[in-house]
Design a protein around this motif. Structure first.
Motif, PDB file in Angstrom:
ATOM      1  N   PRO A  23       0.828  -1.211   0.000  1.00 29.69           N
ATOM      2  CA  PRO A  23       0.000   0.000   0.000  1.00 29.69           C
ATOM      3  C   PRO A  23       0.866   1.267   0.000  1.00 29.69           C
ATOM      4  O   PRO A  23       2.027   1.234   0.430  1.00 29.69           O
ATOM      5  N   THR A  24       0.299   2.375  -0.480  1.00 24.65           N
ATOM      6  CA  THR A  24       0.965   3.671  -0.394  1.00 24.65           C
ATOM      7  C   THR A  24       0.150   4.589   0.513  1.00 24.65           C
ATOM      8  O   THR A  24      -1.045   4.379   0.710  1.00 24.65           O
ATOM      9  N   ILE A  25       0.810   5.601   1.036  1.00 23.56           N
ATOM     10  CA  ILE A  25       0.185   6.572   1.936  1.00 23.56           C
ATOM     11  C   ILE A  25       0.311   7.956   1.317  1.00 23.56           C
ATOM     12  O   ILE A  25       1.401   8.348   0.864  1.00 23.56           O
ATOM     13  N   ASN A  26      -0.769   8.682   1.278  1.00 22.64           N
ATOM     14  CA  ASN A  26      -0.769  10.059   0.800  1.00 22.64           C
ATOM     15  C   ASN A  26      -0.607  10.980   2.004  1.00 22.64           C
ATOM     16  O   ASN A  26      -1.464  11.013   2.887  1.00 22.64           O
ATOM     17  N   LEU A  27       0.495  11.696   2.040  1.00 22.35           N
ATOM     18  CA  LEU A  27       0.781  12.585   3.172  1.00 22.35           C
ATOM     19  C   LEU A  27       0.155  13.967   2.997  1.00 22.35           C
ATOM     20  O   LEU A  27       0.376  14.856   3.821  1.00 22.35           O
ATOM     21  N   GLY A  28      -0.616  14.159   1.927  1.00 22.61           N
ATOM     22  CA  GLY A  28      -1.268  15.446   1.721  1.00 22.61           C
ATOM     23  C   GLY A  28      -0.372  16.492   1.103  1.00 22.61           C
ATOM     24  O   GLY A  28      -0.709  17.685   1.123  1.00 22.61           O
ATOM     25  N   VAL A  29       0.751  16.057   0.561  1.00 28.74           N
ATOM     26  CA  VAL A  29       1.685  16.979  -0.097  1.00 28.74           C
ATOM     27  C   VAL A  29       1.611  16.719  -1.598  1.00 28.74           C
ATOM     28  O   VAL A  29       1.816  15.584  -2.041  1.00 28.74           O
ATOM     29  N   PRO A  30       1.317  17.729  -2.412  1.00 28.91           N
ATOM     30  CA  PRO A  30       1.234  17.516  -3.863  1.00 28.91           C
ATOM     31  C   PRO A  30       2.563  16.995  -4.410  1.00 28.91           C
ATOM     32  O   PRO A  30       3.640  17.356  -3.932  1.00 28.91           O
ATOM     33  N   ASN A  31       2.465  16.138  -5.425  1.00 26.59           N
ATOM     34  CA  ASN A  31       3.695  15.631  -6.039  1.00 26.59           C
ATOM     35  C   ASN A  31       4.395  16.743  -6.813  1.00 26.59           C
ATOM     36  O   ASN A  31       3.747  17.605  -7.409  1.00 26.59           O
ATOM     37  N   THR A  32       5.709  16.735  -6.777  1.00 28.31           N
ATOM     38  CA  THR A  32       6.507  17.688  -7.541  1.00 28.31           C
ATOM     39  C   THR A  32       7.451  16.912  -8.444  1.00 28.31           C
ATOM     40  O   THR A  32       7.846  15.784  -8.137  1.00 28.31           O
ATOM     41  N   GLU A  33       7.802  17.501  -9.560  1.00 28.34           N
ATOM     42  CA  GLU A  33       8.680  16.831 -10.516  1.00 28.34           C
ATOM     43  C   GLU A  33      10.086  16.648  -9.965  1.00 28.34           C
ATOM     44  O   GLU A  33      10.827  15.769 -10.368  1.00 28.34           O
ATOM     45  N   ARG A  34      10.484  17.502  -9.044  1.00 24.68           N
ATOM     46  CA  ARG A  34      11.829  17.421  -8.472  1.00 24.68           C
ATOM     47  C   ARG A  34      11.796  17.999  -7.061  1.00 24.68           C
ATOM     48  O   ARG A  34      10.815  18.616  -6.644  1.00 24.68           O
ATOM     49  N   GLY A  35      12.878  17.803  -6.346  1.00 23.70           N
ATOM     50  CA  GLY A  35      13.019  18.427  -5.032  1.00 23.70           C
ATOM     51  C   GLY A  35      12.402  17.634  -3.891  1.00 23.70           C
ATOM     52  O   GLY A  35      13.100  17.139  -3.028  1.00 23.70           O
ATOM     53  N   HIS A  36      11.086  17.547  -3.848  1.00 23.81           N
ATOM     54  CA  HIS A  36      10.336  16.731  -2.872  1.00 23.81           C
ATOM     55  C   HIS A  36      10.572  17.145  -1.423  1.00 23.81           C
ATOM     56  O   HIS A  36      10.412  16.331  -0.513  1.00 23.81           O
ATOM     57  N   CYS A  37      10.934  18.402  -1.199  1.00 29.23           N
ATOM     58  CA  CYS A  37      11.222  18.830   0.171  1.00 29.23           C
ATOM     59  C   CYS A  37       9.975  18.754   1.052  1.00 29.23           C
ATOM     60  O   CYS A  37      10.039  18.317   2.200  1.00 29.23           O
ATOM     61  N   GLY A  38       8.834  19.180   0.514  1.00 27.19           N
ATOM     62  CA  GLY A  38       7.609  19.132   1.305  1.00 27.19           C
ATOM     63  C   GLY A  38       7.281  17.721   1.750  1.00 27.19           C
ATOM     64  O   GLY A  38       6.889  17.494   2.904  1.00 27.19           O
ATOM     65  N   LYS A  39       7.438  16.755   0.847  1.00 20.74           N
ATOM     66  CA  LYS A  39       7.155  15.364   1.188  1.00 20.74           C
ATOM     67  C   LYS A  39       8.134  14.858   2.246  1.00 20.74           C
ATOM     68  O   LYS A  39       7.740  14.147   3.185  1.00 20.74           O
ATOM     69  N   THR A  40       9.394  15.206   2.120  1.00 26.62           N
ATOM     70  CA  THR A  40      10.407  14.738   3.074  1.00 26.62           C
ATOM     71  C   THR A  40      10.144  15.283   4.472  1.00 26.62           C
ATOM     72  O   THR A  40      10.244  14.550   5.468  1.00 26.62           O
ATOM     73  N   PHE A  41       9.793  16.551   4.580  1.00 25.23           N
ATOM     74  CA  PHE A  41       9.509  17.111   5.903  1.00 25.23           C
ATOM     75  C   PHE A  41       8.243  16.505   6.495  1.00 25.23           C
ATOM     76  O   PHE A  41       8.141  16.341   7.724  1.00 25.23           O
ATOM     77  N   ALA A  42       7.281  16.140   5.656  1.00 22.49           N
ATOM     78  CA  ALA A  42       6.098  15.438   6.164  1.00 22.49           C
ATOM     79  C   ALA A  42       6.497  14.061   6.704  1.00 22.49           C
ATOM     80  O   ALA A  42       5.948  13.602   7.723  1.00 22.49           O
ATOM     81  N   ILE A  43       7.447  13.404   6.050  1.00 23.56           N
ATOM     82  CA  ILE A  43       7.960  12.115   6.537  1.00 23.56           C
ATOM     83  C   ILE A  43       8.647  12.293   7.885  1.00 23.56           C
ATOM     84  O   ILE A  43       8.462  11.473   8.806  1.00 23.56           O
ATOM     85  N   LEU A  44       9.439  13.349   8.027  1.00 18.27           N
ATOM     86  CA  LEU A  44      10.129  13.597   9.300  1.00 18.27           C
ATOM     87  C   LEU A  44       9.121  13.771  10.434  1.00 18.27           C
ATOM     88  O   LEU A  44       9.304  13.238  11.539  1.00 18.27           O
ATOM     89  N   ARG A  45       8.073  14.532  10.163  1.00 16.71           N
ATOM     90  CA  ARG A  45       7.055  14.745  11.210  1.00 16.71           C
ATOM     91  C   ARG A  45       6.340  13.437  11.540  1.00 16.71           C
ATOM     92  O   ARG A  45       6.056  13.154  12.715  1.00 16.71           O
ATOM     93  N   ARG A  46       6.046  12.640  10.553  1.00 17.23           N
ATOM     94  CA  ARG A  46       5.376  11.361  10.786  1.00 17.23           C
ATOM     95  C   ARG A  46       6.274  10.420  11.590  1.00 17.23           C
ATOM     96  O   ARG A  46       5.794   9.677  12.465  1.00 17.23           O
ATOM     97  N   PHE A  47       7.579  10.463  11.336  1.00 18.50           N
ATOM     98  CA  PHE A  47       8.525   9.602  12.049  1.00 18.50           C
ATOM     99  C   PHE A  47       8.490   9.864  13.554  1.00 18.50           C
ATOM    100  O   PHE A  47       8.639   8.943  14.360  1.00 18.50           O
TER     101      PHE A  47
END
Length: 476
Positions: A302-326
């Motif tokens: 399964p995959t989880i949607n962290l509520g951060v829109p996908n970006t073609e590059r960078g992915h900083c928003g997604k990474t910081f959402a992962i840090l908070r979830r951790f």
């Protein structure tokens, strides 16, 4: 007091004196300095006092300790040899500047401090063993008033992205040193480089592969010396070696438990069917706790949607959402967080062996280290494709600092590096992590922890060839 205790006491005093360094008055009289006119032959007689050994140590407590142990071993060997006192430096102690690891910013300091008294500068890794008598025999072959760049030769087998496809028409025509075997600069060369580095900036803002970039800077498009091969600079033990190398994967005890590593895989919907099956066919089974983070929730993966829109590059928003979830109660509490891309190939058993060397209560950012604008007080960062390993302490410190992305598509690895630089957390480098494919590297890869990209290769085959242990050990 027994004779045995007296002898041991004398040895300890000798090593302590060597650690503090000999004064100029301790050197043999009548010896001209390297910068003075000398009547020398290519077989010049030099002593250990002519050599500055730079151990490329790191600030992390494990690496600082290993570097200190290597320094003691060298000085004790010098005391027993009785042929002078070398200067032995730990790189991480030379200044507070994080960019010293890239060597070129360090050269002006080495030149100003030791350029008038030393003939040679020898750079080694923390795990490089040195035979001082054999090292002296090697260095005596070269005229100390000339420019020399010595090492064990490496070269690209095919054009490499990490070297910006330099020498693409003939990759084997350019050689650079194997850092595990050690490499040397004569003082005249180091002094000229130190002068040049202060007045002529580097062509690239990025430091990616230190050994190749140092060699390119020295070569100076054919105006400087090429690397001279020294057979006695070894990585494997054989007769007459001046150096040997153990491993980049030290034995620090049993691997950390599978339950102490949480794995976060960054992906997006367009790669669900292309890349994630590779993860599932290779290394997913070695993870106790693993989640896939995407722009779309898919229960079949399964995959989880962290509520951060996908970006073609960078992915900083997604990474910081992962840090908070951790750090939240949504996932099991573990000591370590590993963040990888969906096209990262990784050996989790080897990673867990490596992590035994580190203290999870210390702020640790571990992986393959790159640098940005290091000559201009820039910063280092752990490149994302090879895998970013963070201790719980590091994640807590970063999030509590208020450091954040300037945009969702900012480069996450560089933003993390800049944040850690601000916090004084060192980026800890391991050459076992790789931002590119195995074919982009020339050095030995048997103990690699990771590779990145599926481009122009079979990723399952690469995993089995380079990352899957033939006889994996049972782990908790």
């Amino acid at each position: 007091m027994s004779h045995h205790n007296v002898v041991n006491g004398c040895k300890l005093v000798a090593v302590l004196l060597l650690w503090l360094g000999a004064s100029a008055e301790d050197k043999p009289t009548g010896r001209a300095h390297a910068s003075e006119p000398q009547e020398l032959t290519p077989h010049s007689s030099i002593g250990l006092w002519d050599v500055v050994l730079v151990i490329q140590s790191q600030r992390n407590s494990f690496h600082a300790r290993r570097g200190g142990q290597r320094k003691v071993e060298i000085l004790q060997q010098a005391a027993e040899l009785g042929q002078g006192v070398p200067v032995v430096l730990l790189l991480h102690e030379l200044s507070e500047f994080e960019g010293d690891w890239s060597i070129l910013p360090l050269l002006p300091h080495l030149s100003a401090t030791y350029g008038q008294s030393a003939s040679w500068f020898f750079f080694i890794e923390e795990e490089t063993s040195v035979s001082l008598p054999n090292l002296l025999q090697v260095l005596q072959r070269y005229h100390v008033q000339e420019e020399w760049f010595l090492g064990k030769l490496l070269h690209d087998n095919e054009p490499s992205i990490i070297h910006h496809y330099a020498f693409s028409e003939d990759p084997g025509s350019f050689s650079y040193p194997d850092p595990a075997a050690g490499w040397a600069l004569s003082t005249p060369l180091l002094q000229r480089l130190a002068e040049r580095i202060q007045h002529k900036p580097l062509k690239s803002d990025f430091t990616i592969d230190l050994k190749h970039e140092v060699a390119l800077y020295i070569w100076e498009e054919g105006n400087g010396p090429k690397l001279t091969a020294v057979p006695e600079f070894c990585t494997e033990t054989r007769d007459n070696c001046a150096t040997t190398f153990t491993t980049y994967l030290p034995n620090c005890g049993d691997a950390v438990s599978r339950k102490e590593v949480f794995v976060a895989v960054k992906t997006c919907q367009k790669f669900h069917s292309e890349r994630l099956p590779v993860v599932k066919a290779t290394w997913e089974k070695d993870a106790e706790f693993l989640e896939y983070y995407s722009d779309v929730a898919d229960a079949s993966i399964p995959t989880i949607n962290l509520g951060v829109p996908n970006t073609e590059r960078g992915h900083c928003g997604k990474t910081f959402a992962i840090l908070r979830r951790f750090l939240s109660k949504a996932v099991p509490k573990t000591d370590w967080l590993l963040i990888v891309d969906d096209d990262t190939l990784i050996s989790l058993p080897r990673l867990r062996r490596l992590l035994r060397c580190y203290d999870p209560k210390e702020a640790v950012s571990l992986g393959e280290r790159y640098g940005y604008s290091l000559l201009l007080n820039g910063y280092s960062y752990t490149t994302g494709g090879g895998g970013m390993v963070l201790s719980r302490a590091a994640v807590s410190m970063l999030l509590s600092s208020g450091c954040r992305c300037y945009s969702d598509d900012a480069p996450d690895d560089m933003v993390l590096g800049r944040c850690f630089a601000f916090l004084g957390v060192p980026i800890t480098h391991s050459p076992l992590f790789h931002q590119a494919r195995p074919y982009d590297y020339s050095e030995t890869l048997e103990q690699a922890v990771s590779f990145h990209k599926h481009w122009n290769m079979d990723p399952v085959f690469v995993f089995k060839l380079w990352l899957q242990d033939t006889h994996p050990r049972d782990e908790l």
